[in-house]
Structure formats: structure tokens, C-alpha cells
Design a protein around this motif. Sequence first.
Motif, PDB file in Angstrom:
ATOM      1  N   ASP A 176      57.327  -5.260 147.541  1.00 40.74           N
ATOM      2  CA  ASP A 176      57.320  -4.425 148.739  1.00 40.74           C
ATOM      3  C   ASP A 176      58.671  -3.740 148.916  1.00 40.74           C
ATOM      4  N   GLY A 177      58.663  -2.670 149.693  1.00 42.43           N
ATOM      5  CA  GLY A 177      59.932  -2.112 150.140  1.00 42.43           C
ATOM      6  C   GLY A 177      60.401  -0.867 149.431  1.00 42.43           C
ATOM      7  N   LEU A 178      59.494  -0.101 148.816  1.00 44.28           N
ATOM      8  CA  LEU A 178      59.939   1.113 148.122  1.00 44.28           C
ATOM      9  C   LEU A 178      60.565   2.107 149.086  1.00 44.28           C
ATOM     10  N   ASP A 179      59.919   2.334 150.227  1.00 37.79           N
ATOM     11  CA  ASP A 179      60.490   3.266 151.209  1.00 37.79           C
ATOM     12  C   ASP A 179      61.849   2.783 151.692  1.00 37.79           C
ATOM     13  N   ALA A 180      61.970   1.476 151.934  1.00 32.77           N
ATOM     14  CA  ALA A 180      63.251   0.924 152.379  1.00 32.77           C
ATOM     15  C   ALA A 180      64.314   1.073 151.294  1.00 32.77           C
ATOM     16  N   ALA A 181      63.918   0.909 150.042  1.00 33.53           N
ATOM     17  CA  ALA A 181      64.876   1.056 148.943  1.00 33.53           C
ATOM     18  C   ALA A 181      65.377   2.493 148.843  1.00 33.53           C
ATOM     19  N   LEU A 182      64.478   3.455 149.026  1.00 31.81           N
ATOM     20  CA  LEU A 182      64.887   4.861 148.993  1.00 31.81           C
ATOM     21  C   LEU A 182      65.815   5.184 150.158  1.00 31.81           C
ATOM     22  N   GLN A 183      65.486   4.676 151.339  1.00 38.44           N
ATOM     23  CA  GLN A 183      66.324   4.910 152.507  1.00 38.44           C
ATOM     24  C   GLN A 183      67.690   4.273 152.332  1.00 38.44           C
ATOM     25  N   ARG A 184      67.708   3.072 151.760  1.00 33.46           N
ATOM     26  CA  ARG A 184      68.970   2.388 151.513  1.00 33.46           C
ATOM     27  C   ARG A 184      69.824   3.170 150.532  1.00 33.46           C
ATOM     28  N   LEU A 185      69.208   3.738 149.517  1.00 30.11           N
ATOM     29  CA  LEU A 185      69.939   4.525 148.526  1.00 30.11           C
ATOM     30  C   LEU A 185      70.596   5.742 149.161  1.00 30.11           C
TER      31      LEU A 185
END
Length: 277
Positions: A176-185
Motif C-alpha cells: 500500500d501507499g503508492l500515492d503517499a510515496a509519490l507525495q513524499r518524494l
Amino acid sequence: CPPGLGLSSSREPPGFCPRTAFSFYCAVRERLPVWLLEDMRTMEVFCWEDGHPRAFLPSEALLYTLVHDHQDYARYLLNRYSVSALKAPRCSFCCCRSTGAPHLNVAVRYNRVAILGMMVEALKDCGMKNQRREYLDSCGGCSHVADAGKTAVQLAVELSHPECLLLLLVQGARPDGLDAALQRLVSCDVSERRHAQRCLDFLLLFLPEPPLLRRLQDESQRWQSLLGNEVFSWLCGLAPPPLLLQALRCLARSGPDQISTLPNFLQPTRLDQTRLN
């Protein structure tokens, strides 16, 4: 005791000496020998539950080892008590038996990669694969504790802890967490970008079928510079995945434990156009 662990009770009887329980916490913090800590845990120090003293549980002791990175004691507890050391302790705020996987979240929060590796190895004693995955995908315990409502994978992405994330994904945790990973990047400092990039790379390896993210085209230059042209085009549905990424994704599905053993030049530290050319 650090906030969020929920181990100390607010229902101590009159005359209770907080040093009784705190002495065990301090002993783990000082990384005293394992034999001495076990003697203290089972015979010398107590915590209070419903107005009665009791010995600290192995699962409570394991939380202390995570906070203070006492790897020898963590290894002993997991070898001696196996998955029972991973049971969620009782929440002192609402006095109910906690559920979920607070140990995983604490390990990720403090970035205790070595102890997390011991924990996921101990999970193999669960027997059934579905039970292991259910535990890996559960949230961090009672709603009163820190990181409640988040899985260990989501927390690893949020904190940019790629080594923890890879350990969890290799054992079958849900990516889980692709959107969160992109936002974090996008939002992280330059000093943290490498770790955020690695977290995104690992998620891309283990996601069954990444969703089409056509919205990335709204800021195409920005995302191309962060992701590389080939990965950007793949996520937008404009091109197939890069060849190296395809190969690593096949490896992640067929033998996920092999990802961490790849030579350095094949490690998925940056799946951008520069590495793939």
C-alpha cells in the motif's frame, strides 16, 4: 516509557512506587545482559493491571527492546517465546486487549531494521501463510497509541525507511501507499530524497498492477525529473515498463526474498532512465 507504547497503567494502587516498573525500562535502556533482564522481568519488577501486580509480558519487554535497540534481548525473546512475543499488549488507556501489530509499527518508527528482521523470521512460526500476511497488514494497535490506523508498510513509506519497507514486502505485506510515496518524494528535503525514492522503487516492484496515474501529466516536467522518463511514461499509461523494472518485478513475484540478495549494480535504488540505459 515513550509516549504511544501504552505500557504503564494509570490504575496503580496507593503507595505505588513508579521506580518499580521504571527500573526495568531503564535496565533495557542501559542494555544490561539478557540473563539479568529476564531475572528482573520474571521475578523483580512488576507492572499493575486492574489493581494487581504482575510480571512484564515478553511482548511488553520486546517493545522496550525496540525503543532502545537491545538486539540481544530481542533475539532471546523471539527465540524463546516466538510469535507470543509479538502479541499486542493490553492498552492502559482503555484497558482493552489491543489488536493489530504494534511491534511492527514501533520497529518501523524507530527504524530498527535488525530487530524487524528477527520479527519477520519469527512470523514464519505462525504456520499458515494467510495468518502471517494478516498480521503484516494489520494496523498499529489501539486507537490511543501512536501510528494507530496505519500499517507498517504505510508507516515505512511515510517515514522513508526503505530497509524496513523491503523486509515487510519480501515477507508478503500488502504494498500500500503508492500515492503517499509519490507525495513524499515531492515534499521531502533533498537530503531525504534518496530514501523516499527507494521506497517508491520497492513499491513499484511489488505492486501487482500499478494504477494509471494520468494526473502526473499535469506536471509532466516535474515528475519526469523525479521519476525518469521511462517510469513516468509507464505510470501514465503511455509506455510499457522499462526492461529492468519488468525483470525485477518478475523476480519479486516469483522469489521476493531474492531481491535483497541482488548485486549492487542491480539493486533497485533508482529506476530512472539513467540507470536503465
